[in-house]
Write a protein that holds these residues in place. Structure first.
Motif, mmCIF file in Angstrom:
data_model
loop_
_atom_site.group_PDB
_atom_site.id
_atom_site.type_symbol
_atom_site.label_atom_id
_atom_site.label_comp_id
_atom_site.label_asym_id
_atom_site.label_seq_id
_atom_site.Cartn_x
_atom_site.Cartn_y
_atom_site.Cartn_z
ATOM 1 N N GLY A 114 0.704 7.946 -4.342
ATOM 2 C CA GLY A 114 -0.539 7.280 -4.725
ATOM 3 C C GLY A 114 -1.117 7.811 -6.022
ATOM 4 O O GLY A 114 -2.329 7.770 -6.235
ATOM 5 N N THR A 115 -0.238 8.332 -6.892
ATOM 6 C CA THR A 115 -0.697 8.828 -8.190
ATOM 7 C C THR A 115 -0.453 7.771 -9.259
ATOM 8 O O THR A 115 0.069 6.694 -8.978
ATOM 9 C CB THR A 115 0.059 10.127 -8.556
ATOM 10 O OG1 THR A 115 1.459 9.891 -8.376
ATOM 11 C CG2 THR A 115 -0.387 11.282 -7.674
ATOM 12 N N LYS A 116 -0.832 8.079 -10.503
ATOM 13 C CA LYS A 116 -0.599 7.103 -11.575
ATOM 14 C C LYS A 116 0.012 7.783 -12.780
ATOM 15 O O LYS A 116 0.008 8.982 -12.890
ATOM 16 C CB LYS A 116 -1.904 6.433 -11.964
ATOM 17 C CG LYS A 116 -2.949 7.382 -12.560
ATOM 18 C CD LYS A 116 -4.185 6.599 -12.910
ATOM 19 C CE LYS A 116 -5.342 7.493 -13.321
ATOM 20 N NZ LYS A 116 -5.209 8.242 -14.523
ATOM 21 N N GLY A 176 7.818 8.039 -7.308
ATOM 22 C CA GLY A 176 6.941 9.176 -6.992
ATOM 23 C C GLY A 176 5.483 8.740 -6.948
ATOM 24 O O GLY A 176 4.746 9.088 -6.014
ATOM 25 N N ASP A 177 5.056 7.997 -7.933
ATOM 26 C CA ASP A 177 3.660 7.526 -7.962
ATOM 27 C C ASP A 177 3.357 6.631 -6.759
ATOM 28 O O ASP A 177 2.269 6.703 -6.188
ATOM 29 C CB ASP A 177 3.380 6.756 -9.253
ATOM 30 C CG ASP A 177 3.177 7.694 -10.441
ATOM 31 O OD1 ASP A 177 2.990 8.912 -10.208
ATOM 32 O OD2 ASP A 177 3.218 7.217 -11.583
ATOM 33 N N VAL A 184 19.084 13.473 -2.043
ATOM 34 C CA VAL A 184 18.343 12.206 -1.940
ATOM 35 C C VAL A 184 17.338 12.048 -3.076
ATOM 36 O O VAL A 184 16.640 12.996 -3.452
ATOM 37 C CB VAL A 184 17.622 12.056 -0.575
ATOM 38 C CG1 VAL A 184 18.615 11.928 0.545
ATOM 39 C CG2 VAL A 184 16.664 13.183 -0.284
ATOM 40 N N ASP A 185 17.291 10.847 -3.598
ATOM 41 C CA ASP A 185 16.336 10.467 -4.636
ATOM 42 C C ASP A 185 16.246 8.946 -4.575
ATOM 43 O O ASP A 185 17.280 8.280 -4.627
ATOM 44 C CB ASP A 185 16.857 10.925 -6.017
ATOM 45 C CG ASP A 185 15.781 10.844 -7.085
ATOM 46 O OD1 ASP A 185 14.662 10.372 -6.791
ATOM 47 O OD2 ASP A 185 16.052 11.248 -8.230
ATOM 48 N N PRO A 186 15.054 8.375 -4.448
ATOM 49 C CA PRO A 186 14.998 6.924 -4.286
ATOM 50 C C PRO A 186 15.617 6.144 -5.454
ATOM 51 O O PRO A 186 16.197 5.089 -5.239
ATOM 52 C CB PRO A 186 13.492 6.625 -4.186
ATOM 53 C CG PRO A 186 12.865 7.902 -3.755
ATOM 54 C CD PRO A 186 13.735 9.000 -4.318
ATOM 55 N N MET A 187 15.477 6.674 -6.693
ATOM 56 C CA MET A 187 15.892 5.879 -7.849
ATOM 57 C C MET A 187 17.078 6.524 -8.574
ATOM 58 O O MET A 187 16.997 7.659 -9.029
ATOM 59 C CB MET A 187 14.719 5.732 -8.840
ATOM 60 C CG MET A 187 13.421 5.284 -8.196
ATOM 61 S SD MET A 187 13.566 3.735 -7.278
ATOM 62 C CE MET A 187 13.396 2.538 -8.574
ATOM 63 N N SER A 220 0.837 -1.211 0.000
ATOM 64 C CA SER A 220 0.000 0.000 0.000
ATOM 65 C C SER A 220 0.869 1.256 0.000
ATOM 66 O O SER A 220 2.054 1.221 0.360
ATOM 67 C CB SER A 220 -0.897 0.007 1.235
ATOM 68 O OG SER A 220 -0.095 0.174 2.392
ATOM 69 N N THR A 221 0.249 2.376 -0.350
ATOM 70 C CA THR A 221 0.938 3.674 -0.312
ATOM 71 C C THR A 221 1.473 3.942 1.090
ATOM 72 O O THR A 221 2.610 4.383 1.261
ATOM 73 C CB THR A 221 -0.056 4.793 -0.710
ATOM 74 O OG1 THR A 221 -0.596 4.457 -1.987
ATOM 75 C CG2 THR A 221 0.609 6.138 -0.779
ATOM 76 N N LYS A 222 0.666 3.650 2.089
ATOM 77 C CA LYS A 222 1.064 3.899 3.486
ATOM 78 C C LYS A 222 2.325 3.095 3.839
ATOM 79 O O LYS A 222 3.293 3.637 4.378
ATOM 80 C CB LYS A 222 -0.099 3.503 4.397
ATOM 81 C CG LYS A 222 0.208 3.487 5.867
ATOM 82 C CD LYS A 222 -1.030 3.033 6.641
ATOM 83 C CE LYS A 222 -0.767 2.944 8.126
ATOM 84 N NZ LYS A 222 0.048 1.787 8.492
ATOM 85 N N ASP A 223 2.299 1.803 3.526
ATOM 86 C CA ASP A 223 3.458 0.959 3.862
ATOM 87 C C ASP A 223 4.682 1.352 3.037
ATOM 88 O O ASP A 223 5.820 1.288 3.527
ATOM 89 C CB ASP A 223 3.113 -0.522 3.649
ATOM 90 C CG ASP A 223 2.163 -1.022 4.724
ATOM 91 O OD1 ASP A 223 2.017 -0.352 5.758
ATOM 92 O OD2 ASP A 223 1.549 -2.085 4.515
ATOM 93 N N PHE A 224 4.451 1.722 1.783
ATOM 94 C CA PHE A 224 5.571 2.140 0.928
ATOM 95 C C PHE A 224 6.264 3.350 1.543
ATOM 96 O O PHE A 224 7.486 3.378 1.717
ATOM 97 C CB PHE A 224 5.041 2.466 -0.476
ATOM 98 C CG PHE A 224 6.118 2.655 -1.499
ATOM 99 C CD1 PHE A 224 6.593 1.595 -2.251
ATOM 100 C CD2 PHE A 224 6.689 3.911 -1.713
ATOM 101 C CE1 PHE A 224 7.596 1.762 -3.191
ATOM 102 C CE2 PHE A 224 7.693 4.096 -2.645
ATOM 103 C CZ PHE A 224 8.145 3.028 -3.390
#
Ligand code: URA
Length: 206
Positions: free
Chosen positions: A204-206, A199-200, A127-130, A23-27
């Motif tokens: 929680g975006t698409k 980011g999505d 910082v950037d996750p990817m 889920s978005t929350k867990d992510f």
């Protein structure tokens, strides 16, 4: 220097994040927690200076961070790691660097930048996750260097060799920290196996 963390907690949390059913929350929660764990290691070499303190028992010389820390999230996905870092370094400042990636050329474009006053003397943690092609990281580090920053670290979650090579080519002075070195980029510039669009998944975006 490139450091790929080999830590059971980071591996556990990253595996939760990679799962497409998370889920978005867990992510979000796991991303911030990994941000904290990574920055704990990343800041091992921060300089400290003496500070005189009085314990309930006596006087003594303690330590305090000798330099300001500036966290520089690359918008928007980098925002997902900020809270976890600020939790560990509560006095850190947060700059913002807004870059978007042209979907066709994959080249980064700047749309926003804002910095605190003391960037040139601070430890800057970009910082950037990817870390995919590395284009955004290279551009963000260019921008921070234009502000006078001399001590810069790049903290990402998942990266590929192409991104590392790109950053090392343009910024050999910047240490790179990753939670995982993944296999490859696909034709759309996504990391495989990766975790999708960070980011999505954070917002929680698409
Ligand atoms: N940015 C992302 O969010 N995911 C990738 O896989 C690559 C770049």
């Amino acid at each position: 220097m490139v450091t790929v963390f080999d830590h059971p907690l980071i591996k556990h949390k990253l595996s939760i994040m990679r799962d497409k059913n998370t889920s978005t929350k867990d992510f979000r929660e796991n991303l911030n927690e990994i941000g904290s764990l990574m920055v704990y290691e990343t800041t091992r070499d921060l300089p400290v200076k003496d500070v005189e303190i009085e314990t309930p028992m006596t006087e003594m010389t303690g330590s305090t961070l000798a330099k300001d820390v500036v966290v520089v999230p690359i918008l928007r996905a980098g925002l997902g790691m900020v809270q976890g870092i600020v939790d560990l370094i509560p006095n850190s400042k947060v700059a913002h660097v807004g870059l978007y990636r042209d979907e066709e050329t994959l080249q980064p474009h700047t749309y926003f930048e804002k910095y605190p006053k003391n960037v040139s003397d601070a430890i800057c943690i970009v910082v950037d996750p990817m870390l995919a092609t590395g284009g955004s990281a290279v551009a963000a580090i260019d921008m921070v260097k234009k502000q006078g920053a001399k001590n810069i670290k790049l903290v990402c979650l998942v990266g590929v060799q192409e991104g590392i090579d790109n950053v090392e080519k343009h910024h050999p002075d910047v240490d790179i920290y990753l939670a995982s070195l993944d296999e490859k980029l696909n034709d759309q510039g996504y990391i495989v196996p990766g975790l999708g669009d960070a980011g999505d998944r954070i917002f929680g975006t698409k």
